[in-house]
Design a protein around this motif. Structure first.
Motif, PDB file in Angstrom:
ATOM      1  N   VAL A   1       5.793 -49.591  39.216  1.00  0.00           N
ATOM      2  CA  VAL A   1       5.319 -50.870  38.672  1.00  0.00           C
ATOM      3  C   VAL A   1       3.795 -50.865  38.565  1.00  0.00           C
ATOM      4  O   VAL A   1       3.230 -51.320  37.559  1.00  0.00           O
ATOM      5  N   ASP A   2       3.114 -50.329  39.584  1.00  0.00           N
ATOM      6  CA  ASP A   2       1.647 -50.252  39.546  1.00  0.00           C
ATOM      7  C   ASP A   2       1.174 -49.433  38.347  1.00  0.00           C
ATOM      8  O   ASP A   2       0.207 -49.801  37.667  1.00  0.00           O
ATOM      9  N   ILE A   3       1.846 -48.308  38.098  1.00  0.00           N
ATOM     10  CA  ILE A   3       1.449 -47.446  36.971  1.00  0.00           C
ATOM     11  C   ILE A   3       1.660 -48.169  35.649  1.00  0.00           C
ATOM     12  O   ILE A   3       0.789 -48.150  34.767  1.00  0.00           O
TER      13      ILE A   3
ATOM     14  N   GLY B   1       7.741 -44.574  44.893  1.00  0.00           N
ATOM     15  CA  GLY B   1       6.862 -44.207  43.793  1.00  0.00           C
ATOM     16  C   GLY B   1       6.449 -42.747  43.847  1.00  0.00           C
ATOM     17  O   GLY B   1       7.262 -41.888  44.210  1.00  0.00           O
ATOM     18  N   TYR B   2       5.187 -42.479  43.524  1.00  0.00           N
ATOM     19  CA  TYR B   2       4.683 -41.112  43.447  1.00  0.00           C
ATOM     20  C   TYR B   2       3.433 -40.976  44.306  1.00  0.00           C
ATOM     21  O   TYR B   2       2.701 -41.942  44.540  1.00  0.00           O
TER      22      TYR B   2
ATOM     23  N   PHE C   1       2.841 -30.687  42.509  1.00  0.00           N
ATOM     24  CA  PHE C   1       1.576 -31.424  42.550  1.00  0.00           C
ATOM     25  C   PHE C   1       1.824 -32.930  42.698  1.00  0.00           C
ATOM     26  O   PHE C   1       1.161 -33.603  43.477  1.00  0.00           O
ATOM     27  N   ILE C   2       2.767 -33.446  41.931  1.00  0.00           N
ATOM     28  CA  ILE C   2       3.133 -34.862  42.016  1.00  0.00           C
ATOM     29  C   ILE C   2       4.455 -34.962  42.761  1.00  0.00           C
ATOM     30  O   ILE C   2       5.477 -34.466  42.302  1.00  0.00           O
TER      31      ILE C   2
ATOM     32  N   LEU D   1      -3.211 -41.573  39.216  1.00  0.00           N
ATOM     33  CA  LEU D   1      -2.678 -40.969  40.433  1.00  0.00           C
ATOM     34  C   LEU D   1      -3.775 -40.247  41.226  1.00  0.00           C
ATOM     35  O   LEU D   1      -3.828 -40.325  42.456  1.00  0.00           O
ATOM     36  N   LEU D   2      -4.661 -39.546  40.521  1.00  0.00           N
ATOM     37  CA  LEU D   2      -5.751 -38.845  41.195  1.00  0.00           C
ATOM     38  C   LEU D   2      -6.729 -39.814  41.843  1.00  0.00           C
ATOM     39  O   LEU D   2      -7.267 -39.542  42.917  1.00  0.00           O
ATOM     40  N   ASN D   3      -6.974 -40.938  41.199  1.00  0.00           N
ATOM     41  CA  ASN D   3      -7.861 -41.941  41.786  1.00  0.00           C
ATOM     42  C   ASN D   3      -7.255 -42.558  43.043  1.00  0.00           C
ATOM     43  O   ASN D   3      -7.975 -43.156  43.856  1.00  0.00           O
TER      44      ASN D   3
END
Length: 222
Positions: free
Chosen positions: A174-176, A219-220, A211-212, A163-165
């Motif tokens: 799905v990406d995660i 998504g997030y 934060f998230i 997430l930080l990247n």
């Protein structure tokens, strides 16, 4: 942590290289769409690129030339084309190294490490990411804020790091899950929800709220 971009249309080979890189403490960006690679490089800004020559649209030589028009990111050609002319063209057009397939994994890692040291001599540590008051330490698998330190599990570390990247971008569930699967860390939908909740609780534990963020149906985002 250094980020390596893999530009290769062989998905199996992409996954093999990704696993090797992740196991050696690199983060990875895999290119899946080949219609506008230079713009993807510009927006992602990786630390090093592994570039094949034979690609579905523009070949690696043209892509390297376009990248060199705006960036000095180290580029290693990793290709099955092994003639002297190919190697000469690769270096002449801005490539920093040329490795032919099949390659020795340890040699590839050594070339990557050598180029990164030359390209980023001022870098003290890519193993700490700081954003909006939060400090993520990759090596110790911890988050910190104002001397409050909390440990993360392996899955929590991978998710937060991903997430930080991609901060400022919406990342789908799905990406995660695909990212964790490629990292040999399988999670299903319910497990991902649990991990996100735990990460949020730990971030709040060190004094950082909201934060998230959840983007409903998308998504997030950090």
């Amino acid at each position: 942590m250094f980020n390596i971009m893999i530009i290769d249309d062989n998905e199996q080979l992409q996954n093999e290289i990704e696993n090797v890189l992740i196991n050696n403490r690199y983060s990875v960006t895999k290119v899946k769409e080949f219609n506008n690679i230079p713009e993807l490089v510009r927006s992602s800004n990786p630390h090093l690129i592994l570039l094949d020559i034979n690609l579905p649209q523009d070949d690696g030589f043209k892509i390297c030339t376009e990248i060199r028009s705006f960036s000095k990111i180290p580029v290693i050609f990793v290709t099955s084309r092994n003639t002297n002319i190919d190697e000469l063209m690769g270096i002449t057009l801005g490539g920093d190294d040329f490795i032919t397939k099949p390659y020795n994994t340890q040699i590839l890692l050594a070339r990557i490490s050598s180029l990164l040291k030359r390209a980023y001599p001022e870098n003290k540590s890519m193993d700490i990411i700081e954003y909006n008051g939060l400090k993520l330490n990759i090596l110790s698998s911890t988050i910190e804020n104002n001397r409050n330190v909390v440990e993360l599990t392996k899955n929590e570390l991978k998710i937060l790091h991903y997430l930080l990247n991609n901060k400022g971008k919406i990342v789908s569930r799905v990406d995660i899950m695909e990212y964790l699967w490629d990292s040999s860390l399988f999670v299903n939908d319910n497990t991902l929800t649990v991990n996100i909740t735990r990460i949020r609780n730990k971030v709040e534990e060190i004094g950082i709220s909201d934060f998230i963020k959840t983007k409903r149906g998308q998504g997030y985002i950090i």
